[in-house]
Design a protein around this motif. Structure first.
Motif, PDB file in Angstrom:
ATOM      1  N   ARG A 285     -65.197  40.753  32.530  1.00 33.53           N
ATOM      2  CA  ARG A 285     -64.665  41.630  31.472  1.00 33.53           C
ATOM      3  C   ARG A 285     -63.389  41.053  30.864  1.00 33.53           C
ATOM      4  O   ARG A 285     -62.889  41.553  29.852  1.00 33.53           O
ATOM      5  CB  ARG A 285     -64.385  43.032  32.034  1.00 33.53           C
ATOM      6  N   GLN A 286     -62.862  39.997  31.470  1.00 34.96           N
ATOM      7  CA  GLN A 286     -61.636  39.387  30.946  1.00 34.96           C
ATOM      8  C   GLN A 286     -61.787  38.979  29.489  1.00 34.96           C
ATOM      9  O   GLN A 286     -60.889  39.199  28.671  1.00 34.96           O
ATOM     10  CB  GLN A 286     -61.253  38.179  31.810  1.00 34.96           C
ATOM     11  N   ASN A 287     -62.927  38.384  29.136  1.00 33.63           N
ATOM     12  CA  ASN A 287     -63.067  37.918  27.759  1.00 33.63           C
ATOM     13  C   ASN A 287     -63.985  38.778  26.899  1.00 33.63           C
ATOM     14  O   ASN A 287     -64.055  38.595  25.687  1.00 33.63           O
ATOM     15  CB  ASN A 287     -63.527  36.450  27.705  1.00 33.63           C
ATOM     16  N   ASP A 289     -65.572  43.010  26.721  1.00 29.79           N
ATOM     17  CA  ASP A 289     -65.851  44.350  27.226  1.00 29.79           C
ATOM     18  C   ASP A 289     -66.388  45.158  26.045  1.00 29.79           C
ATOM     19  O   ASP A 289     -65.641  45.480  25.118  1.00 29.79           O
ATOM     20  CB  ASP A 289     -64.580  44.992  27.792  1.00 29.79           C
ATOM     21  N   GLY A 292     -64.552  48.448  25.560  1.00 33.27           N
ATOM     22  CA  GLY A 292     -63.115  48.407  25.807  1.00 33.27           C
ATOM     23  C   GLY A 292     -62.422  47.555  24.778  1.00 33.27           C
ATOM     24  O   GLY A 292     -62.468  47.830  23.576  1.00 33.27           O
ATOM     25  N   HIS A 293     -61.814  46.453  25.237  1.00 30.89           N
ATOM     26  CA  HIS A 293     -60.989  45.655  24.331  1.00 30.89           C
ATOM     27  C   HIS A 293     -61.797  44.908  23.282  1.00 30.89           C
ATOM     28  O   HIS A 293     -61.238  44.461  22.285  1.00 30.89           O
ATOM     29  CB  HIS A 293     -60.111  44.678  25.130  1.00 30.89           C
ATOM     30  N   TYR A 294     -63.112  44.786  23.461  1.00 35.41           N
ATOM     31  CA  TYR A 294     -63.931  44.143  22.440  1.00 35.41           C
ATOM     32  C   TYR A 294     -64.817  45.170  21.740  1.00 35.41           C
ATOM     33  O   TYR A 294     -66.032  45.022  21.638  1.00 35.41           O
ATOM     34  CB  TYR A 294     -64.772  43.013  23.034  1.00 35.41           C
ATOM     35  N   SER A 295     -64.208  46.258  21.294  1.00 39.39           N
ATOM     36  CA  SER A 295     -64.924  47.288  20.545  1.00 39.39           C
ATOM     37  C   SER A 295     -64.056  47.776  19.396  1.00 39.39           C
ATOM     38  O   SER A 295     -62.836  47.584  19.402  1.00 39.39           O
ATOM     39  CB  SER A 295     -65.288  48.465  21.458  1.00 39.39           C
ATOM     40  N   ARG A 296     -64.692  48.423  18.414  1.00 32.07           N
ATOM     41  CA  ARG A 296     -63.979  48.981  17.267  1.00 32.07           C
ATOM     42  C   ARG A 296     -64.485  50.396  16.993  1.00 32.07           C
ATOM     43  O   ARG A 296     -65.238  50.641  16.045  1.00 32.07           O
ATOM     44  CB  ARG A 296     -64.171  48.092  16.036  1.00 32.07           C
TER      45      ARG A 296
END
Length: 320
Positions: A285-287, A289, A292-296
């Protein structure tokens, strides 16, 4: 250790269309997996009492055909009614051995009248309590001739040690939005259940793992020509067109990087046992998710109706 989870994939055949005998096989698999220290056991789609293979073999779409009516009646008679306690023995074993269970059943629910059936995925926690019953949203092709379409009530996830586990039935796993619903609930261990066949599991298992950066466990059943009980209605017509192997398994596990942990296992009945490590989820999930951090969510967002569907809603008069 809370980050480690020992899982058992029960790749077995049903005693086809025989609820009582198939449940005995399920119960034995639970006992055997508990002896191996498993903390979660997963069974294939509709294992109890089995997949409706006859539909493709007896002209299942032919209108008002006696063979199909009688086979359907036999199927419904052997379906699971949770409200009547059909899974009580399974829940008791879950509690006794402190093992969580995902079990694929053909459900005959009283809240829909008790005469129609659904391909349902039941989650029983390690305390022996049924936590969710997910009725397959959309039966696939000829399945629609015997299974009813489900609803979103079972789109739920559950805590299991450090993992958050959820599951879908068969081709639901190809549906992006139900997957996204589970991701949004924090799923990091995805359960995909199938009637059988590596043609189902060999691609989608790794794809979901890569997309979600989660562990994915795919569990399939087995079914061969010799697995049809001799007392099956209209067995001669079923066997006339049945191939020697109807479901060859293909149960497997993919890791959060999308690579195989256990490649699809073919034509082998029994338990597949492996320990998975939650820390691998955090690493991948570091690069990426997806929720999470890779959503809009300001641009795209999913709305899910989890109301249990019924044709009636009663309002009782409580005034004396």
């Amino acid at each position: 250790m809370e980050n480690l989870l020992k899982v058992a994939l029960a790749q077995i055949s049903p005693v086809w269309l025989n609820k009582a005998e198939t449940l005995k096989k399920v119960e034995q698999s639970i006992v055997d997996s508990a002896k191996e220290g498993a903390e979660l056991i997963v069974f294939g789609e509709g294992l109890v009492p089995g997949y409706p293979f006859w539909l493709a073999l007896t002209g299942g779409a032919e209108w008002n055909k006696t063979v199909n009516k009688q086979l359907h009646a036999h199927y419904v008679s052997n379906a699971i009614c949770i409200e009547k306690g059909d899974l009580e023995s399974v829940c008791n074993l879950s509690k006794k051995h402190k093992i969580a269970i995902y079990l694929g059943i053909i459900e005959r629910p009283l809240d829909r009248g008790g005469h129609s059936v659904y391909a349902s995925l039941v989650y029983i926690n390690e305390k022996g309590n049924i936590q969710s019953v997910h009725r397959k949203l959309q039966p696939t092709y000829d399945e629609r001739l015997t299974w009813s379409p489900g609803d979103g009530n079972g789109l739920q996830v559950h805590p299991l040690k450090q993992f958050t586990v959820g599951g879908l039935n068969c081709w639901e796993n190809w549906m992006p939005l139900p997957r996204a619903a589970l991701y949004g609930l924090g799923e990091d261990l995805h359960i995909a259940v199938w009637p059988g066949g590596d043609h189902n599991t060999k691609d989608i298992t790794r794809f979901i793992a890569r997309e979600s950066r989660s562990f994915v466990i795919s569990v399939s059943s087995l079914m061969t020509k010799k697995d049809f009980p001799k007392d099956t209605p209209h067995l001669d017509q079923i066997l006339e067109k049945a191939p020697d192997v109807l479901a060859n398994g293909g149960s497997c596990i993919a890791g959060p990087d999308g690579e195989w942990v256990i490649e699809p296992v073919l034509d082998k009945e029994g338990l597949i046992i492996h320990t998975i490590d939650f820390n691998r989820v955090l690493e991948e999930r570091q690069n990426f998710d997806p929720v999470g951090h890779y959503s809009r969510p300001d641009v795209t967002k999913l709305t899910v109706n989890r109301e249990r569907q019924s044709t009636v809603a009663f309002k009782e008069n409580t005034k004396e």
